[in-house]
Motif scaffolding. Structure first.
Motif, PDB file in Angstrom:
ATOM      1  N   MET A  43       0.843  -1.197   0.000  1.00 16.60           N
ATOM      2  CA  MET A  43       0.000   0.000   0.000  1.00 16.60           C
ATOM      3  C   MET A  43       0.878   1.246   0.000  1.00 16.60           C
ATOM      4  N   GLU A  44       0.389   2.303  -0.618  1.00 23.05           N
ATOM      5  CA  GLU A  44       1.118   3.572  -0.678  1.00 23.05           C
ATOM      6  C   GLU A  44       0.177   4.713  -0.323  1.00 23.05           C
ATOM      7  N   LEU A  45       0.714   5.696   0.366  1.00 21.50           N
ATOM      8  CA  LEU A  45      -0.115   6.833   0.764  1.00 21.50           C
ATOM      9  C   LEU A  45       0.710   8.109   0.741  1.00 21.50           C
ATOM     10  N   ALA A  46       0.235   9.091  -0.003  1.00 17.47           N
ATOM     11  CA  ALA A  46       0.802  10.440  -0.014  1.00 17.47           C
ATOM     12  C   ALA A  46      -0.361  11.407  -0.102  1.00 17.47           C
ATOM     13  N   GLU A  47      -0.244  12.538   0.541  1.00 21.39           N
ATOM     14  CA  GLU A  47      -1.331  13.509   0.487  1.00 21.39           C
ATOM     15  C   GLU A  47      -1.224  14.315  -0.802  1.00 21.39           C
ATOM     16  N   ASP A  48      -2.270  14.281  -1.610  1.00 19.26           N
ATOM     17  CA  ASP A  48      -2.324  15.049  -2.854  1.00 19.26           C
ATOM     18  C   ASP A  48      -3.627  15.832  -2.850  1.00 19.26           C
ATOM     19  N   PHE A  49      -3.543  17.094  -2.478  1.00 15.67           N
ATOM     20  CA  PHE A  49      -4.747  17.914  -2.357  1.00 15.67           C
ATOM     21  C   PHE A  49      -5.406  18.201  -3.700  1.00 15.67           C
ATOM     22  N   ARG A  50      -4.694  17.997  -4.790  1.00 17.14           N
ATOM     23  CA  ARG A  50      -5.318  18.213  -6.097  1.00 17.14           C
ATOM     24  C   ARG A  50      -6.492  17.265  -6.309  1.00 17.14           C
TER      25      ARG A  50
END
Length: 235
Positions: A43-50
Motif C-alpha cells: 500500500m502507498e499513501l501520499a497527500e495530494d490535495f489536487r
C-alpha cells in the motif's frame, strides 16, 4: 523536528530516513517523484490535495455538511482550530470556504506527510490561495488547546475511528494511518481541552450511529448518510 524543517527538507535533498522520524516495523517513508510517501504491505499513501479540487468548487462547498456545521452566524473571518488534523483534508475544505484554519497533528510522521502535501499545494496555482489560510502545528492538541492565548471561533474534533466503508481505497488509507496512530483513547481529555480553549462552538465528526463524544450532548447535529457533525455551543 519542526514542521517547517520537514517542509524544507522535503523540498531539498535530505532523505526521509535522516529526519529522525520513528516508523513502525514494516512501514517505510520514501520520497517518490517529489512526494513524501508512506509504504507498507504493497500500500502507498501520499497527500495530494489536487484530488480534492472537485469538492473545492464554490458551488460544491456551500453544500458540504462540515462547512455548514462550522459557520458561526454573524461572524466574519472565522478562525478554526482543527485539533485532529490527520492528512488535512477537512481543513482544506474549511480553508477553501474562506475560514482561517490552524491544524494540529500529534503524530510526527502524519505531520510530515501533511506538511509535504501543503508544500506541494502551495506551489499549485489552483490551491495556493487556499493554503495561505492554513497553518500546521505538530503537537498534542490536549496540551496545546488550553494554552492558546487567543480563543478560536471553532474547535473541530475528528477522533479517528475504524473505517467501515465499501471503498477499498479508503480502507487502505485507514489501514496505513492506523499503523501510525491509534483511534482516540482519551475522548474525555480531548473534549475538556476543546472546552478549555473557550471557543464559540465545538464541532465533532462522528459515525452516523456512534454515541456522542465523551458523553457531551450537542446543541444540534447535522447528519449525512455515513457521518454526522455534532455542534456543541458552550454555556
Amino acid at each position: 523536528m519542526s514542521v517547517d524543517t520537514v517542509m524544507n527538507e522535503m523540498a531539498g535533498t535530505v532523505a526521509p530516513g535522516e529526519m529522525g522520524l520513528t516508523l513502525p516495523e514494516g512501514v517505510e517513508l520514501r520520497r517518490v517523484d517529489g512526494r513524501l510517501m508512506l509504504m507498507a504491505d504493497g500500500m502507498e499513501l501520499a497527500e495530494d490535495f489536487r484530488e480534492m479540487l472537485p469538492r473545492l468548487r464554490p458551488d460544491r462547498l456551500g453544500r458540504e455538511l462540515l462547512v455548514k456545521a462550522v459557520r458561526v452566524r454573524g461572524v466574519e473571518g472565522i478562525r478554526v482550530f482543527d485539533a485532529t488534523a490527520g492528512l488535512g483534508e477537512d481543513s482544506m475544505l474549511l480553508a477553501a470556504a474562506g475560514f482561517s484554519v490552524t491544524m494540529c497533528e500529534g503524530d510526527p510522521v502524519i505531520a510530515a506527510l501533511l506538511a509535504d502535501g501543503l508544500r506541494r499545494a502551495a506551489d499549485d496555482h489552483e490551491l495556493s490561495g487556499i493554503v495561505e489560510r492554513m497553518s500546521l502545528v505538530e503537537g498534542d492538541s490536549i496540551e496545546i488547546l488550553p494554552s492558546l492565548t487567543e480563543s478560536p471561533d471553532v474547535v473541530y474534533l475528528d477522533p479517528m475511528f475504524p473505517a467501515r466503508t465499501k471503498s477499498a481505497a479508503v480502507k487502505k488509507k485507514f489501514q496505513l494511518l492506523h499503523r501510525l496512530e491509534s483511534p482516540c483513547a482519551d475522548e474525555a481529555s480531548l473534549m475538556d481541552a476543546a472546552l478549555a480553549a473557550r471557543p464559540r462552538k465545538i464541532v465533532v465528526k462522528r459515525p452516523i450511529k456512534a454515541p456522542v463524544l465523551a458523553g457531551v450532548r450537542p446543541s444540534h447535529s447535522i447528519s449525512g448518510k455515513a457521518v454526522r457533525y455534532d455542534v456543541i455551543v458552550p454555556a
